[in-house]
Design an enzyme around this catalytic site. Structure first.
Site, mmCIF file in Angstrom:
data_model
loop_
_atom_site.group_PDB
_atom_site.id
_atom_site.type_symbol
_atom_site.label_atom_id
_atom_site.label_comp_id
_atom_site.label_asym_id
_atom_site.label_seq_id
_atom_site.Cartn_x
_atom_site.Cartn_y
_atom_site.Cartn_z
ATOM 1 N N ASP A 55 60.137 -7.306 -66.625
ATOM 2 C CA ASP A 55 58.677 -7.225 -66.531
ATOM 3 C C ASP A 55 58.320 -6.001 -65.682
ATOM 4 O OD1 ASP A 55 55.864 -7.938 -66.298
ATOM 5 O OD2 ASP A 55 56.437 -9.920 -66.980
ATOM 6 N N HIS A 79 58.463 -2.966 -67.446
ATOM 7 C CA HIS A 79 57.125 -2.701 -67.963
ATOM 8 C C HIS A 79 56.389 -1.622 -67.170
ATOM 9 C CE1 HIS A 79 56.911 -6.839 -70.208
ATOM 10 N NE2 HIS A 79 57.935 -6.105 -70.534
#
Ligand SMILES: *[C@@H]1O[C@H](CO)[C@@H](O)[C@H](O)[C@H]1NC(C)=O
Ligand SMILES: *[C@@H]1O[C@H](CO)[C@@H](O)[C@H](O)[C@H]1NC(C)=O
Ligand SMILES: *[C@@H]1O[C@H](CO)[C@@H](O)[C@H](O)[C@H]1NC(C)=O
Ligand SMILES: *[C@@H]1O[C@H](CO)[C@@H](O)[C@H](O)[C@H]1NC(C)=O
Length: 395
Positions: free
Chosen positions: A220, A243
């Site tokens: 993430d 991310h």
């Protein structure tokens, strides 16, 4: 000659005893003395807590020492509210591991929690959140615990974390929330690309946090910035997979503390979903983002190297106004270079009701398949020097 040699020896001996006496005044608490066993089997939670209590009660600067080896710990809460010193060092030469049964820590929010501490530093060490089985449970669609953050500093001041490695957290790796002055350096974070919600470092309601010389590879956000964060400095961070570095999601609530004074420089993003992102819910809010400076960033096949997304509203649910109230102003992107994995390398989707102001793009050299990327600017008011040059907004 002989005399100067003698002098040298005398000085060395003197320094030896002098420094030893200083050390003697600063006690060391070895977790072995409190019953910890570095055998990778015994539950060491109690031993670590008692070592903390002893260090916390010391009136002079204290050191907790964790020798090499593997220690199993369940939930541990290190409360600093009654500590008698404000300089506790935790020197870790070993690995702190969560139990393999994810249920032991999986329903608590934090695995290792420091709260209301001042002047705590962590040196070295590895944290192993043992997240693999929990992710598998989540992937199978079964009813699983939410998972715990591996290391959290809450409502604390003057924190330093240097040389720590964190692997396979159940949820986030490190959270800094409600803190003032925290230095994180030489941090290594890793979890697989596809592991769910394994954010690297989460900063919220904190001021004066710096993250430098670190490597974050996760499933993430590498770094996520939540409401109420100010004076954040990020430099020399390698991010990917992951991310990217994200401010947001912001603007879920009406009364929300803003994010201001953020600098991100000299970072590399490799194969990430985003490079640098600012993301807000398409909901009414008094929140804001201002004075953000991105500089000297290298993108290696990042999907969205530069992105502002103020239309966030998954499944078009819970967004009564379909427009974000979060006001974004004063964001500079300078010397951002490398490759994009998509055509739209610069995507500025600002709010209809609160257009972004003062967005500057300077020396942007991003290519997609050897061609300069597209620049999309919706609701962006460009009123700073050097804006979007030599690039042009397509919309
Ligand atoms: C942000 O930076 C400005 C300019 O340096 C400073 O005046 C302001 O106090 C900072 N904001 C916070 C919340 O510290
Ligand atoms: C730019 O960032 C790279 C790391 O990606 C670093 O090696 C280099 O020194 C930085 N350049 C400047 C001028 O800061
Ligand atoms: C909804 O958005 C409009 C502009 O699009 C704005 O005038 C209005 O104040 C917003 N309502 C709320 C509740 O934020
Ligand atoms: C980019 O151009 C170089 C030579 O100019 C070529 O070797 C390479 O295959 C090109 N890459 C792409 C993705 O088109």
């Amino acid at each position: 000659m002989a005399i100067s040699r003698m002098l040298q020896i005398i000085i060395v001996i003197f320094l030896h005893y002098f420094s030893a006496s200083i050390l003697a005044a600063n006690p060391t608490y070895n977790v072995f003395s409190y019953g910890a066993k570095a055998d990778g089997k015994s539950d060491c939670t109690k031993a670590f807590q008692v070592a903390w209590d002893a260090a916390c009660a010391s009136v002079s600067p204290a050191t907790i020492y964790v020798p090499q080896g593997r220690y199993i710990l369940g939930n541990a809460y290190f409360d600093g509210s009654k500590c008698k010193n404000n300089a506790t060092t935790i020197q870790i030469d070993g690995t702190l591991s969560a139990p393999t049964n994810y249920n032991v820590i999986g329903n608590s929010v934090h695995w290792l929690k420091f709260k209301r501490v001042t002047g705590v530093s962590i040196r070295g060490g590895t944290l192993d959140g043992q997240g693999t089985n929990l992710w598998a449970c989540k992937a199978s669609g079964k009813n699983c615990p939410k998972g715990a953050t591996s290391l959290a500093f809450l409502n604390s001041d003057k924190i330093s974390i240097n040389g720590l490695t964190s692997i396979n957290s159940q949820m986030f790796h490190i959270v800094v929330h409600g803190c003032r002055d925290a230095e994180l350096q030489n941090i290594k974070i890793s979890a697989p690309d596809e592991s769910p919600n394994t954010d690297g470092i989460h900063i919220g309601r904190s001021s004066g946090v710096s993250i430098t010389n670190s490597h974050i590879a996760t499933g993430d956000d590498c770094i996520a910035v939540s409401p109420g964060t100010s004076n954040l400095f990020v430099q020399n961070v390698a991010c990917g997979p992951g991310h990217g570095i994200s401010i947001g999601s912001l603007g879920w609530v009406m009364d929300e503390a803003g994010v201001e004074n953020v600098t991100v420089k000299s970072c590399v993003f490799s194969g990430t979903e985003n490079g640098v992102r600012i993301k807000t819910w398409a909901r009414p809010s008094n929140g804001f983002v201002r004075n953000v400076h991105y500089e000297n960033l290298t993108m290696v096949n990042a999907e969205n190297p530069i992105i502002i997304d103020q239309n966030y509203c998954p499944s078009n649910q819970n967004c009564p106004n379909q427009s974000s109230g979060v006001k974004i102003s004063g964001v500079t992107y300078k010397d951002i270079h490398g490759t994009s994995a998509t055509e739209t390398g610069v995507n500025l989707k600002c709010s209809k009701s609160e257009p972004c102001t003062g967005i500057a793009l300077d020396k942007i050299k991003l290519n997609y398949k050897n061609k300069t990327v597209d620049v999309v600017c919706g609701n962006t008011v460009q009123n700073m020097d050097g804006v979007i040059k030599p690039l042009r907004c397509l919309s």
